[in-house]
Scaffold this active site. Structure first.
Site, PDB file in Angstrom:
ATOM      1  N   CYS A  55      -3.993   0.967  -5.490  1.00 40.34           N
ATOM      2  CA  CYS A  55      -2.863   0.129  -5.046  1.00 40.34           C
ATOM      3  C   CYS A  55      -1.552   0.468  -5.735  1.00 40.34           C
ATOM      4  O   CYS A  55      -0.508   0.591  -5.089  1.00 40.34           O
ATOM      5  CB  CYS A  55      -3.199  -1.345  -5.264  1.00 40.34           C
ATOM      6  SG  CYS A  55      -3.919  -1.712  -6.868  1.00 40.34           S
ATOM      7  N   HIS A 111       2.160  -6.201  -6.628  1.00 41.48           N
ATOM      8  CA  HIS A 111       2.433  -5.458  -7.857  1.00 41.48           C
ATOM      9  C   HIS A 111       3.922  -5.094  -7.883  1.00 41.48           C
ATOM     10  O   HIS A 111       4.476  -4.678  -6.869  1.00 41.48           O
ATOM     11  CB  HIS A 111       1.641  -4.148  -7.890  1.00 41.48           C
ATOM     12  CG  HIS A 111       0.152  -4.324  -7.987  1.00 41.48           C
ATOM     13  ND1 HIS A 111      -0.449  -5.510  -8.362  1.00 41.48           N
ATOM     14  CD2 HIS A 111      -0.865  -3.444  -7.774  1.00 41.48           C
ATOM     15  CE1 HIS A 111      -1.770  -5.335  -8.370  1.00 41.48           C
ATOM     16  NE2 HIS A 111      -2.044  -4.111  -8.006  1.00 41.48           N
TER      17      HIS A 111
END
Lengths: 336, 336
Positions: free
Chosen positions: B129, B241
């Site tokens: 990710c 994130h």
């Protein structure tokens, strides 16, 4: 031993309270503590060594019986009142950014550049919280290997914005838990469960003032030649700033020796053992004096570089403790 | 239009659920959805296009009627089952790290290296990710200026560790609000009001596996010659994130042109206006498909460098969406 009349300006703020606690804890030779704050707080109480002391107004004339004044009441108060205090023969240790870059004002981290105090003219600046902990961590490495460039990203606690910001995160956490709408007034956006790449105001060059403080103060304290790039970020942590620091040095770097240098340096605790998940954490460092360093490892992307993770209590070493240590150093060096 | 039998392995996990939602939202040509999970979850329900579908066991034989299998059930499940699925003539798009560095397995971000799919042998890896969002952000810059070195520090959400970690932060926030002791089982330490410089396990070189994923996957996806140094940090954010990315490029960099390139690139939304406090935030990006970029500014510490702040939904572009986009690209390029 000589004792001193010590004023704390901004005595009711988060840092002011921590300054009073630190003077007490470190047994600074205080003859009389004089808490000063804005007029509307006059008569409120603070406690020092178990005794009630009443807040007086920070104004012209208030410093005439004061030897040392620790200022933490914001830039405007320092701009206005610090020169008045100096004129009243008080030595000012100022925690605001107002005077830091003035070439006649020493900007001091006692473990790093205590000698800069020798030429003081009554006014001394305490560096920015995120700068102080980085300076303590980098000084032993700079002395041994000569730092060329720093790339730093910060993870800064809300207490850096004062008691109102602590209350805001606390309230947002409680509102989240009871499924209420989270509101914000201190920060431009919700801080709980978020990360804000924005501390202090934006400058014309695209950087924030906090980022430029790290750049300019590092050059003044450690070495004018060091290149530095900073990204400062507020995270939902109450207390202690964490920093991801990447450095490039001139000489061939040896990680074991770096760890040895840091371990024996004043004001540093190395916490670094990946095998036991040992690294510094904001929640553990809160209330402690040292700068804590871990995740020390070679940067394989350049010839002589390293990464590390540096955590320190922004209200203590990042503010109150460093200011009191400056006062202690003035005493030690007979500069009062 | 041809339709496909699509299996989702790990259908009840945080990413598996997002994969099913993404297939639905993007109208992927699904003939039949086959949710697979561990035997103990057999018979549980998931919803696809408003209809109940029952979970079957992920095991040998389960892929015989499946054209495409999206795997997100952890490395062990992928190591064991992906080759079995390929043998049963299923194309596997695997979200685990198990196969990513295998030289025969394409590691693909569709906006960045779709051509790597052309040589696939049935098994394709979805990158990590934190790597995916960085690749999307850096590709237009690398094409124009040739990136030499990256220094990245991450601010990663707990959803990257799955539903249990989401529950853990949620519970810690609630326990904090009611002044109860916060407990932790997913992370080695409390994540609420903290920052953990530790994601995935530690490697012998002092880096975490997450950090080395960013290093090695970047080289495989973008360019073998790029030097990169990473520090990955877990923060108390539920979803998305954030990354503080510093890069050095070969050619003379022009920030206005960088912003133009990023603005016109597929899969990117530029949110960058300091004057109006406009920059990407985790809480805003949650549930969105693009990679959001702000705080784009020249790095004054080197000749040709820049800093930026990159935020993306780790469950969508960082996992489920990228996997579904790989499937879409396979269809577009006639590679099924």
């Amino acid at each position: 031993m000589k004792k001193y009349n010590v004023a704390v300006v901004g005595a009711l703020g988060a840092v002011g309270q921590e300054m009073i606690k630190t003077l007490e804890q470190r047994n600074f030779p205080v003859h009389r503590l004089k808490p000063l704050d804005i007029a509307s707080n006059k008569g409120k109480e603070v406690f020092f060594n178990g005794e009630k002391v009443y807040v007086e107004t920070a104004e012209k004339g208030a410093f005439e019986d004061v030897d040392i004044a620790l200022f933490s009441a914001g830039g405007d108060a320092s701009t206005l009142l610090a020169p008045i205090a100096v004129e009243e023969n008080t030595i000012v240790i100022d925690n605001s950014s107002a005077w830091r870059m003035d070439p006649t004002v020493p900007l001091v981290v006692p473990e790093v550049n205590p000698e800069d105090l020798d030429s003081h003219k009554g006014l001394i600046s305490n560096p920015n919280c995120s700068t102080i902990q980085m300076m303590v961590a980098l000084k032993p490495i700079h002395d041994a290997y000569t730092i060329k460039r720093i790339v730093v990203s910060t993870y800064q606690a809300v207490s850096g914005s004062g008691q109102k910001a602590i209350n805001e995160l606390n309230q947002q956490a409680k509102d989240y838990a009871s499924a209420k709408k989270m509101v914000h007034t201190v920060y431009p956006y919700q801080i709980a469960f978020n990360a804000l790449p924005h501390i202090d105001i934006f400058m014309d060059n695209g950087y924030t003032k906090e980022e430029m403080k790290m750049v300019n103060e590092t050059k003044k304290i450690l070495c004018e030649d060091i290149k530095i790039s900073a990204t400062t970020v507020r995270v939902p942590v109450f207390r202690c700033h964490s920093e991801s620091i990447n450095i490039e040095v001139e000489k061939k770097i040896d990680i074991d020796n770096v760890i040895k240098l840091l371990t024996s340096a004043a004001g540093i605790t190395v916490q670094d053992c990946p095998k036991t998940n040992t690294y510094p954490l904001a929640i553990d460092v809160a209330g402690k004096d040292d700068v804590f360093i871990g995740r020390i490892r070679k940067d394989f992307s350049i010839e002589n570089g390293l990464n590390m993770w540096v955590v320190s209590d922004n209200l203590r070493k990042g503010a109150a403790l460093n200011a009191v240590q400056i006062a202690e150093t003035l005493v030690q060096r007979n500069l009062l």
